[in-house]
Design a protein around this motif. Structure first.
Motif, PDB file in Angstrom:
ATOM      1  N   ALA A  63       0.686  -1.140   0.118  1.00 28.76           N
ATOM      2  CA  ALA A  63      -0.137   0.090   0.039  1.00 28.76           C
ATOM      3  C   ALA A  63       1.024   1.342  -0.095  1.00 28.76           C
ATOM      4  CB  ALA A  63      -0.973  -0.003   1.274  1.00 28.76           C
ATOM      5  N   SER A  94      -3.723   3.664   4.272  1.00 26.76           N
ATOM      6  CA  SER A  94      -3.762   2.296   4.690  1.00 26.76           C
ATOM      7  C   SER A  94      -5.088   2.006   4.021  1.00 26.76           C
ATOM      8  CB  SER A  94      -3.880   2.159   5.946  1.00 26.76           C
ATOM      9  OG  SER A  94      -5.071   2.525   6.678  1.00 26.76           O
ATOM     10  N   CYS A  95      -5.959   2.814   3.624  1.00 24.00           N
ATOM     11  CA  CYS A  95      -7.224   2.293   2.988  1.00 24.00           C
ATOM     12  C   CYS A  95      -7.945   3.511   2.202  1.00 24.00           C
ATOM     13  CB  CYS A  95      -8.089   1.424   4.123  1.00 24.00           C
ATOM     14  SG  CYS A  95      -8.562   2.351   5.314  1.00 24.00           S
ATOM     15  N   SER A 108     -11.963   4.607   1.949  1.00 23.14           N
ATOM     16  CA  SER A 108     -13.455   4.497   2.467  1.00 23.14           C
ATOM     17  C   SER A 108     -14.389   4.921   1.463  1.00 23.14           C
ATOM     18  CB  SER A 108     -13.480   4.780   3.801  1.00 23.14           C
ATOM     19  OG  SER A 108     -13.936   6.389   3.881  1.00 23.14           O
ATOM     20  N   LEU A 127      -4.728  -1.202  -2.264  1.00 20.86           N
ATOM     21  CA  LEU A 127      -5.574  -0.511  -0.918  1.00 20.86           C
ATOM     22  C   LEU A 127      -6.966  -1.413  -0.934  1.00 20.86           C
ATOM     23  CD1 LEU A 127      -4.865   3.337  -0.810  1.00 20.86           C
ATOM     24  CD2 LEU A 127      -3.771   1.658   0.465  1.00 20.86           C
ATOM     25  N   ARG A 128      -7.034  -1.592   0.230  1.00 21.22           N
ATOM     26  CA  ARG A 128      -8.316  -1.873   0.579  1.00 21.22           C
ATOM     27  C   ARG A 128      -9.685  -1.008   0.604  1.00 21.22           C
ATOM     28  NH1 ARG A 128     -10.099  -5.337   6.273  1.00 21.22           N
ATOM     29  NH2 ARG A 128     -12.201  -5.532   5.750  1.00 21.22           N
ATOM     30  N   VAL A 129     -10.679  -1.131  -0.096  1.00 25.37           N
ATOM     31  CA  VAL A 129     -11.558  -0.107   0.085  1.00 25.37           C
ATOM     32  C   VAL A 129     -12.884  -0.947   1.115  1.00 25.37           C
ATOM     33  CG1 VAL A 129     -13.602   0.642  -1.075  1.00 25.37           C
ATOM     34  CG2 VAL A 129     -11.441   0.169  -2.308  1.00 25.37           C
ATOM     35  N   ILE A 130     -12.934   0.088   2.138  1.00 22.59           N
ATOM     36  CA  ILE A 130     -13.837  -0.280   3.248  1.00 22.59           C
ATOM     37  C   ILE A 130     -15.520   0.716   2.775  1.00 22.59           C
ATOM     38  CG2 ILE A 130     -14.666   0.020   5.805  1.00 22.59           C
ATOM     39  CD1 ILE A 130     -11.504  -0.266   6.141  1.00 22.59           C
ATOM     40  N   ALA A 172      -6.689   7.432   5.970  1.00 24.30           N
ATOM     41  CA  ALA A 172      -7.289   6.834   4.887  1.00 24.30           C
ATOM     42  C   ALA A 172      -7.778   8.161   3.830  1.00 24.30           C
ATOM     43  CB  ALA A 172      -8.640   6.258   5.251  1.00 24.30           C
TER      44      ALA A 172
END
Length: 273
Positions: A3, A8-9, A11, A37-40, A68
């Protein structure tokens, strides 16, 4: 691939719902630019066009996330002359329409540090739809910021005071009393107030916390237990508690406080100790 440093993400919060493909189309744009990157998904169930509800949920949730980029779309003015902005606050960046949606969250994150209007069209998806800026502007720009694009590159700087702001909820604290309003109603019918637990402590002015509060509502008055959790009262009984966001809330154990007490967002609520 790791990342990008600093975020870190991503949203994502909208009023799109999950019936259509709108959310997936935005996710696809995010993946183009920030695949690591993670998508929340905070929620996509904001009532259509309800900017205040979106702002409330965002402000309650964003501080819980590590640094984020928050892509936020509740945008009844899409395609009009309303601006699109990126707002830096507390190491986070909020991307969305300049209609009041982002400001409460920026304040919850520590205050607005910088604002840039999204005027650099080279960062957008093309062609740009006049009705889907979530896909064509906010998702790609937010993802590119998360992937390392400097905030200054998204467009011209604005003064924080230029941001559109929602009206402030009613909130007044005096010795022995606190005056607020229903700030939000969640899916369980809990009525979150514009007053915090800290406001109640200020109203107490050093006095011990009471077991009950006098609660004045439109057309009615009640004496309700001040309790730590729903199960501290009998099933079906109303109470006042501090919710997970630190706000005072009117609730009913196993029931719907909004329906039981006939309350809606914006209704005044007076607490007397």
């Amino acid at each position: 691939m790791t990342a990008p440093e600093g975020h870190s993400c991503l949203s994502f919060l909208t009023d799109y719902g999950n019936t259509d493909g709108f959310v997936a189309a935005c996710h696809a744009q995010m993946l183009r630019y920030a695949p690591a990157l993670r998508v929340i998904d905070i929620t996509h169930q904001i009532p259509p066009g309800d900017i205040r509800r979106g702002a409330t949920v965002l402000a309650d949730t964003a501080p819980e996330l590590p640094r984020a980029v928050h892509v936020c779309v509740v945008d009844p003015g899409v395609g009009t002359r309303r601006r699109s902005v990126a707002v830096a606050a507390g190491g986070h960046v909020l991307v969305g329409p300049d209609n009041g949606l982002l400001v409460w969250a920026a304040e919850a994150l520590g205050g607005v540090a910088a604002v840039h209007e999204l005027t650099n069209e080279t960062l957008w998806r093309h062609p740009v739809s006049t009705t889907f800026h979530g896909r064509d502007v906010y998702a790609p720009v937010g993802a590119q910021i998360a992937a390392g694009t400097p905030l200054a590159d998204v467009g011209r700087a604005l003064a924080p005071t230029d941001l559109v702001r929602l009206p402030r909820p009613r909130r007044e604290v005096r010795p022995g009393a606190a005056y607020g309003e229903v700030h939000a109603v969640d899916r369980f019918g809990n009525c979150q107030l514009s007053l915090s637990a800290q406001d109640l402590r200020a109203a107490l002015a050093g006095s011990p916390q009471p077991e009950h509060l006098a609660v004045g509502l439109p057309g009615s008055a009640h004496t309700l237990p001040l309790a730590p959790t729903f199960g501290a009262v009998e099933p079906g009984a109303p109470l006042v508690l501090t919710d997970s966001a630190g706000r005072l809330s009117l609730a009913v154990n196993g029931g719907d406080a909004a329906r039981t007490l006939d309350l809606s967002v914006g209704d005044p609520v007076d607490l007397t100790v």
